[in-house]
Design a protein around this motif. Sequence first.
Motif, mmCIF file in Angstrom:
data_model
loop_
_atom_site.group_PDB
_atom_site.id
_atom_site.type_symbol
_atom_site.label_atom_id
_atom_site.label_comp_id
_atom_site.label_asym_id
_atom_site.label_seq_id
_atom_site.Cartn_x
_atom_site.Cartn_y
_atom_site.Cartn_z
ATOM 1 N N LEU A 69 -74.392 -52.703 -9.857
ATOM 2 C CA LEU A 69 -73.384 -51.979 -9.086
ATOM 3 C C LEU A 69 -72.850 -50.731 -9.791
ATOM 4 N N PRO A 70 -72.533 -50.764 -11.098
ATOM 5 C CA PRO A 70 -72.007 -49.536 -11.741
ATOM 6 C C PRO A 70 -72.955 -48.352 -11.678
ATOM 7 N N TRP A 71 -74.258 -48.624 -11.576
ATOM 8 C CA TRP A 71 -75.242 -47.549 -11.556
ATOM 9 C C TRP A 71 -75.231 -46.799 -10.227
ATOM 10 N N LEU A 72 -74.648 -47.397 -9.200
ATOM 11 C CA LEU A 72 -74.637 -46.773 -7.877
ATOM 12 C C LEU A 72 -73.520 -45.749 -7.731
ATOM 13 N N PHE A 73 -72.541 -45.765 -8.622
ATOM 14 C CA PHE A 73 -71.410 -44.865 -8.516
ATOM 15 C C PHE A 73 -71.686 -43.559 -9.256
ATOM 16 N N THR A 74 -71.151 -42.475 -8.725
ATOM 17 C CA THR A 74 -71.211 -41.194 -9.424
ATOM 18 C C THR A 74 -70.129 -41.146 -10.504
ATOM 19 N N ILE A 111 -69.936 -47.233 -21.329
ATOM 20 C CA ILE A 111 -70.803 -48.406 -21.518
ATOM 21 C C ILE A 111 -70.952 -49.149 -20.193
ATOM 22 N N TRP A 112 -69.830 -49.346 -19.515
ATOM 23 C CA TRP A 112 -69.866 -50.051 -18.230
ATOM 24 C C TRP A 112 -70.723 -49.306 -17.214
ATOM 25 N N ALA A 113 -70.673 -47.981 -17.251
ATOM 26 C CA ALA A 113 -71.398 -47.187 -16.256
ATOM 27 C C ALA A 113 -72.886 -47.061 -16.574
ATOM 28 N N GLY A 114 -73.291 -47.249 -17.835
ATOM 29 C CA GLY A 114 -74.658 -46.928 -18.219
ATOM 30 C C GLY A 114 -75.583 -48.077 -18.509
ATOM 31 N N TYR A 115 -75.055 -49.305 -18.684
ATOM 32 C CA TYR A 115 -75.939 -50.397 -19.075
ATOM 33 C C TYR A 115 -76.960 -50.779 -17.997
ATOM 34 N N PRO A 116 -76.689 -50.591 -16.669
ATOM 35 C CA PRO A 116 -77.701 -50.995 -15.680
ATOM 36 C C PRO A 116 -79.042 -50.289 -15.844
#
Length: 306
Positions: free
Chosen positions: A132-137, A181-186
């Motif tokens: 899910l975090p990877w879907l956000f800009t 970190i939360w935005a990039g781990y996916p």
Amino acid sequence: MQEVIVAPAPPAATPQQPRKRRSFRRSAEPFGFLAPTLALMFVLMIIPVVLVVGYSFMDNVILNKNPQLVGIDNFVTVLTDSVFLTATGNTLFFTIVSVVAHLVIGLGFAMLLNSPLIGNVARAIFRALYILPWLFTAAVIAVLWRMLLAPNGVVNFLLNTDVEWLASPALALGTVTFINIWAGYPFFMVSLLAGLQGVPAQLHEAATVDGANGWQRFWNVTIPQLRPIIISLTLLDLIWTSQQFALIWMTTGGGPVNVTEMLSTYTYKLAFSRYEFALASTSAVLVLVMSMVLAFFYVRHQRARD
């Protein structure tokens, strides 16, 4: 009687000439298709880079009609600027911690999703949640976490505190690093999951027959099989994270008191807050050199892998 001079007939075209023309057309045809893209890259990439490199050796550029050549004075000014040194240290911390965490968390979640202990339904649910975090800009991520970390936000409500997570000099850098970190781990999770699914099961079976335990199979079978992917992902993430701008600018803006100042925000402020375009160009050239070093190792690794 007047003598009539007859001009010799032109030589007949040999069969080789049409063949050469066809060969030339075939060899030039790919360049014709690439010409629009090459022209666009030349206008939007090559020319701006050359201009910025030229501006880094000059003063009074863009806004002044009489630029002056100053040599390496701009580089000395930038490299001795305390804010630039602070931005460099913050960028190194932000980049290294983010990349290591991306790798560890991404590998952990990838192994979880690849485990036979999880059913298909649970695996699909977890996969959707983890990616899910990877879907956000970057803009959505910045606004979301600014709301969550506000003094009256959800995080402080759950922890029963009133901490200024993004405004505290002691916490701001760690907070934006956590958000990144939360935005990039996916990205790591998806790539490593594909690599895990490509590891032959016979290797694990052979290691089990030889008496290897779970840790030994992970270290001596899984990691060697994933090493090319891990190196490629790490180098790419180093390049991307070191140039992160949008997330920092929309959460802290480089503050408070430069504790989250990165090389990207430092360069932006030089150009569009202080209008010192020559120094901004110098800082951009230094960032370009750092990125080219990382890109060199990435290309070298890819060639060795091929």
